[in-house]
Design an enzyme around this catalytic site. Structure first.
Site, PDB file in Angstrom:
ATOM      1  N   HIS A  32       0.886  -1.164   0.000  1.00 48.07           N
ATOM      2  CA  HIS A  32       0.000   0.000   0.000  1.00 48.07           C
ATOM      3  C   HIS A  32       0.921   1.210   0.000  1.00 48.07           C
ATOM      4  O   HIS A  32       1.865   1.285   0.801  1.00 48.07           O
ATOM      5  CB  HIS A  32      -0.894   0.026   1.240  1.00 48.07           C
ATOM      6  N   CYS A 100      -4.481   1.769  -4.625  1.00 43.05           N
ATOM      7  CA  CYS A 100      -3.703   2.902  -4.127  1.00 43.05           C
ATOM      8  C   CYS A 100      -2.422   3.118  -4.915  1.00 43.05           C
ATOM      9  O   CYS A 100      -1.971   4.256  -5.105  1.00 43.05           O
ATOM     10  CB  CYS A 100      -3.369   2.690  -2.647  1.00 43.05           C
TER      11      CYS A 100
END
Length: 592
Positions: A32, A100
């Site tokens: 992430h 993301c």
């Protein structure tokens, strides 16, 4: 500003330990990522979100990677973020195809001209290339939603006035958009607008009144012991927001500002004093909301008298217009075949795949390719390749520009080298410019307006506006090819439409008067001689009308229209087609 990439492991180490046995490939982390600059961390989960660096529920990053430095101003950056919000929505999130890391890659490309490390962006495909990964894709995506799309704790959301416009974290902070007047009064460079200024000293009051010497101001004398005063506080705040930069509304509490009360000899509260063009205009006493609203609005109108055109009924010229976009996608394989060896270049094939995926599945399923690599190739081709071979590459970029991420990237490109190179090529070739190159260049220029940031730059920045105007002017003179004139009229319309919005909003033009004169002269000359293309005439007439609507009555555009007999040229088009009757009548009215 320095830009850093924060890298987190959503698996908390489990991927490194168990991926080989489950998937048959070694995965070090379930990545992430977020971009951090200016003391704020930006990432994609429940839409585009922001937080203080390292303050998300993911904890501390496993790695912080310095990516470089951006010199872009925050208003440009936040404008680009606004455009990304239509691509990176809460509903569009997908752990494997739209996550993301896609966001940070796109954002980094805009800020720095390069993406994030490939081993991060390629991880989802690595997993999907395994049989077990394909089988568990839906379950993994669903199971991770609670982690990847968790909300940011309110205490971790930066309360920054500069970021309020981007509406991040799904909530616009109405308080953050209000800038304290103290920065201006203490020597700041800008006077905050749309709010009431609280003043306690004569010096600060004089500064504010001086700032309104060319417009108007109102002083509201109140006191802490005046209950009727409080009844009109909300109305006064609303009037300040309504007036914006057209008036300065001031509030003085006489229980704190004895010096001001003495100078202005205020004997009762509430008392209001209004000033017009630096001189006292009116004074009244009492807490009548109706009187307050009426007097302030009348004052603003006297300071900024409306243009006579606002009193006309013009269905076309008194509304906002969408800019013209050429979004049609040609057969991409045929287009690639016309490129020769360039068609097999990885930068070209990557952009082609992006366009094809976006057309078939939408923007959320189409991650950006390496735009710097493609623009480098395009610039090299423009400099060295034969003119007849250039149009397929330009057309490919034209197709990609319907995505605001692509036009936003060009808006941030250093020195706008790609835009200038593309726009200037037909002018450099002159009469030797191939028809195909000229028309796709005009269509590409229209598509540049898909980015509001770039649209403003195209009109304001002379290094962009000059080749744009030259392209329009030379193309309108092409008597042999009606489609060229239609595309040029569309581009002129886009420029006029963007500037027209400023006038509708009561703001200053962003297209300089000299540029407007040059553009209008070309349009008037062409419309007088155009007797072939209805589409061209419609675009020309509308662009002329938008340029002339609410133009200064003593400006050069009015003088130009009188000198060139603009009204006669426009009225003559009534006989060309009954479809133009209403439009011609409107343009005739703003030329009168």
């Amino acid at each position: 500003m320095e830009v850093e990439l924060y890298v987190y492991d959503l698996s908390k180490g489990l991927a490194r330990q168990m991926s080989q046995s489950f998937l048959g490939v070694q995965i070090d982390a379930v990545y992430h990522t977020a971009l951090v600059f200016g003391g704020i961390e930006y990432f994609f989960g429940a839409g585009i979100q922001q937080t203080y660096p390292g303050a998300t529920h993911h904890g501390r990053p496993m790695e912080v990677i310095p990516l470089g430095k951006t010199d872009l101003p925050m208003d440009i950056i936040l404008g680009y973020l606004d455009s990304l919000r239509q691509v990176y929505t809460v509903e569009s999130y997908d752990l494997f195809t739209h996550n993301c890391n896609n966001f940070t890659n796109d954002f980094a490309m805009f800020l720095l001209g390069k993406g994030i490390p490939n081993h991060i962006t390629s991880l989802p495909q690595t997993v999907l290339n395994t049989p077990f990964g394909q089988m568990l894709k839906p379950q993994l995506d669903s199971a991770m939603r609670g982690i990847t799309q968790a909300p940011v704790a309110p205490a971790a959301i930066p309360q920054s006035s500069s970021s309020s416009r981007s509406n991040l974290n799904g909530v616009r902070d109405s308080h953050s958009s209000s800038v304290s007047g103290s920065s201006y009064l203490n020597g700041g460079s800008e006077l905050p607008v749309g709010q009431v200024h609280h003043v306690t000293t004569l010096k600060k009051l004089d500064v504010l009144l001086t700032s309104a010497k060319n417009s108007c101001a109102v002083i509201f004398f109140t006191s802490a012991t005046c209950p009727p005063c409080k009844l009109v506080y909300p109305a006064y705040d609303e009037l300040a927001a309504e007036a914006g930069d057209k008036a300065v509304l001031i509030k003085v509490d006489l229980s704190e500002a004895f010096e001001i009360g003495s100078k202005y000899q205020v004997r009762a509260t509430p008392t209001f004093m209004s000033f017009l063009k630096g001189e006292k205009d009116n004074e009244w006493v009492g807490a009548s909301e109706g009187q307050l609203r009426g007097n302030v609005r009348m004052l603003v109108q006297m300071a900024h008298p409306p243009h006579p055109h606002t009193n006309l009924r013009l269905r076309t010229l008194q509304r906002r217009h969408k800019t013209v976009t050429y979004a049609k996608i040609p057969p991409l394989d045929k287009l690639m075949g016309k490129m020769g060896t360039r068609g097999t270049d990885p930068a070209v094939t990557a952009l082609k795949d992006f366009i094809r995926t976006r057309e078939a599945s939408g923007a959320s399923d189409a991650p950006l390719p390496s735009l710097p690599t493609f623009t480098s190739l395009l610039n090299q081709s423009i400099d060295h390749d034969p003119p007849n071979s250039l149009f397929p590459l330009v057309d490919l970029l034209r197709c990609a520009l319907v995505d605001p991420r692509v036009s936003g990237f060009l808006a941030a490109e250093h020195a706008h080298s790609t835009i200038i190179s593309v726009l200037s090529k037909p002018q450099g070739l002159g009469e030797n410019c191939p028809y195909s190159l000229r028309i796709v260049t005009l269509q590409l220029a229209c598509n540049l307006f898909t980015s509001s940031i770039l649209a403003t730059q195209l009109l304001q920045d002379s290094i962009l506006c000059t080749p744009l105007l030259q392209l329009i002017t030379s193309s309108l003179l092409d008597t042999a090819h009606p489609p060229i004139r239609v595309a040029a009229a569309s581009l002129a319309f886009n420029m006029a439409a963007v500037n027209h919005v400023q006038r509708l909003d009561g703001k200053e033009d962003i297209l300089g008067e000299a540029s407007q004169v040059e553009l209008l002269a070309s349009l008037l000359e062409t419309v007088a001689n155009e007797n072939e293309s209805k589409d061209s005439i419609r675009g020309l007439l509308t662009a002329i009308g938008l340029l002339m609507y609410a133009t200064p009555r003593d400006g050069e555009l009015v003088e130009l229209c009188q000198a060139l007999g603009a009204k006669e040229s426009v009225v003559a088009k009534k006989t060309f087609s009954v479809d133009f009757k209403e439009l011609v009548t409107e343009v005739e009215q703003v030329l009168a």
